[in-house]
Design a protein around this motif. Sequence first.
Motif, PDB file in Angstrom:
ATOM      1  N   ILE A 307     -20.761 -11.691  25.086  1.00  0.00           N
ATOM      2  CA  ILE A 307     -20.652 -12.425  23.830  1.00  0.00           C
ATOM      3  C   ILE A 307     -21.108 -11.585  22.646  1.00  0.00           C
ATOM      4  O   ILE A 307     -20.670 -11.801  21.508  1.00  0.00           O
ATOM      5  CB  ILE A 307     -21.418 -13.762  23.910  1.00  0.00           C
ATOM      6  N   GLN A 308     -21.987 -10.616  22.865  1.00  0.00           N
ATOM      7  CA  GLN A 308     -22.388  -9.740  21.765  1.00  0.00           C
ATOM      8  C   GLN A 308     -21.205  -8.916  21.270  1.00  0.00           C
ATOM      9  O   GLN A 308     -21.136  -8.561  20.097  1.00  0.00           O
ATOM     10  CB  GLN A 308     -23.532  -8.827  22.214  1.00  0.00           C
ATOM     11  N   GLU A 309     -20.271  -8.619  22.154  1.00  0.00           N
ATOM     12  CA  GLU A 309     -19.072  -7.875  21.757  1.00  0.00           C
ATOM     13  C   GLU A 309     -17.963  -8.789  21.258  1.00  0.00           C
ATOM     14  O   GLU A 309     -17.206  -8.430  20.360  1.00  0.00           O
ATOM     15  CB  GLU A 309     -18.551  -7.057  22.933  1.00  0.00           C
ATOM     16  N   TYR A 310     -17.901 -10.013  21.803  1.00  0.00           N
ATOM     17  CA  TYR A 310     -16.774 -10.902  21.495  1.00  0.00           C
ATOM     18  C   TYR A 310     -17.213 -12.215  20.858  1.00  0.00           C
ATOM     19  O   TYR A 310     -16.537 -13.236  20.992  1.00  0.00           O
ATOM     20  CB  TYR A 310     -15.993 -11.207  22.772  1.00  0.00           C
ATOM     21  N   GLU A 311     -18.313 -12.196  20.123  1.00  0.00           N
ATOM     22  CA  GLU A 311     -18.803 -13.435  19.507  1.00  0.00           C
ATOM     23  C   GLU A 311     -17.804 -14.014  18.511  1.00  0.00           C
ATOM     24  O   GLU A 311     -17.796 -15.219  18.240  1.00  0.00           O
ATOM     25  CB  GLU A 311     -20.149 -13.195  18.824  1.00  0.00           C
ATOM     26  N   TYR A 312     -16.922 -13.158  17.988  1.00  0.00           N
ATOM     27  CA  TYR A 312     -15.922 -13.637  17.036  1.00  0.00           C
ATOM     28  C   TYR A 312     -15.006 -14.693  17.653  1.00  0.00           C
ATOM     29  O   TYR A 312     -14.412 -15.504  16.927  1.00  0.00           O
ATOM     30  CB  TYR A 312     -15.090 -12.468  16.487  1.00  0.00           C
TER      31      TYR A 312
END
Length: 409
Positions: A307-312
């Motif tokens: 989620i840190q990479e894909y929180e968007y």
Amino acid sequence: MTTRLVEMLIPEYIKQFNCIGAACEDTCCSGWRVIIDEEAYKKYKKVKRHEIKSRLEKNIIRNRSNPNKNNAAKMNMEKGRCSFLSEEGWCDIQSQLGEDYLCNTCAIYPRRMNKINHVIEQSLTVSCPEAARLVLLNENGINFIQGQEAVSIRGLSSVVNTSKETITHWKDCLDEYRYITILILQNRNYPLAERLLILGMFYNELEECITSNNLSRIPDLLGEYLQSVEDDTFKGAFDDISNRLDLQLQICRELVVLRLGDGIASSRYLECSRDMMQGLKIETNSTDKEIKEAYEYSYAKHYLPFIQEYEYILENYLVNYVFKNCMPIDCVTPFESYTRMILHYSLIKLHLVGMANQYEGLTLDLVIKLLQSMSKAFEHNPTYFEKIMGLLKENGMVSLGYMSILVKN
């Protein structure tokens, strides 16, 4: 189909959407009822072509108990699929009679149209897999464009006209509420959880303005939050909020159990739900401590790195949710509207953490499957959320404190 030039506000992704038919993982009518409006029903009664006419007569069931212009009849469903869905995944009514013969339900979905202050707003619901990919997978976030477009207007979900001169009702500031809500949600100077906590504070203060009958305070409140977010006033403001994971898990588990108890036709969501419960050991006779440990392990090991990479993705889901639902005027009070959004967010996070443990990691395909199927199972079921809001109110849980617990990691 008749179109006319109107002023429109749309997310950019709208222009990219096309139905992918047989290639779709989850057909539009799967697991749902297809309601037929009065205009379409009258068209079907006048069809002359023998083969399609006999199918229409056999498979369209008239609503004789409480008919109205939006609900004159319904389609017969065969094993969860519309009777007019071909083996290739296309609609026989559209292919044989033309798009003009589609009922409003089929002509509009997965689009949603609202008319707000004489501007037509169109968005997509992520319960459609192809729409979900367009809405959620844009790393740069959702951008909006306004201008004149030629469009066919059918089946408006909401029509809202607000006062622009003086505030006579809290809903008169819909445009301003949505602007600042989306602005906060898209402010990546803060982690998404903190953005939701800021929104909680905003909606809580807005609720206080309403209950104290101090509507004249609302413009200043909007200005203060706008300035505070731009100045990074809230940096570090939420570090001391207690992490009550036990209570968070208890609330979310009860929400899932209640929804499953209502019956769910979506096999895709049932698969996700099973994976979540297995990943968190909820299906077994595990103790609360073991479930909590499974959650904490998966959150740190599998969920957080993803989620840190894909929180968007979650940001885009929430921005789209706010826009299409006309938040916060979709509920009786603004804080109820905020509460409903947080329930969606919390359930999504719970499922993703459990699924991450089950698969020892997350992929974009798994996340899309969860958000799409969960939207189909939860967002399109207003009765479920009426029950939930009733339970939360009875237990005094529609409050900033409880919502902060659900948001906090």
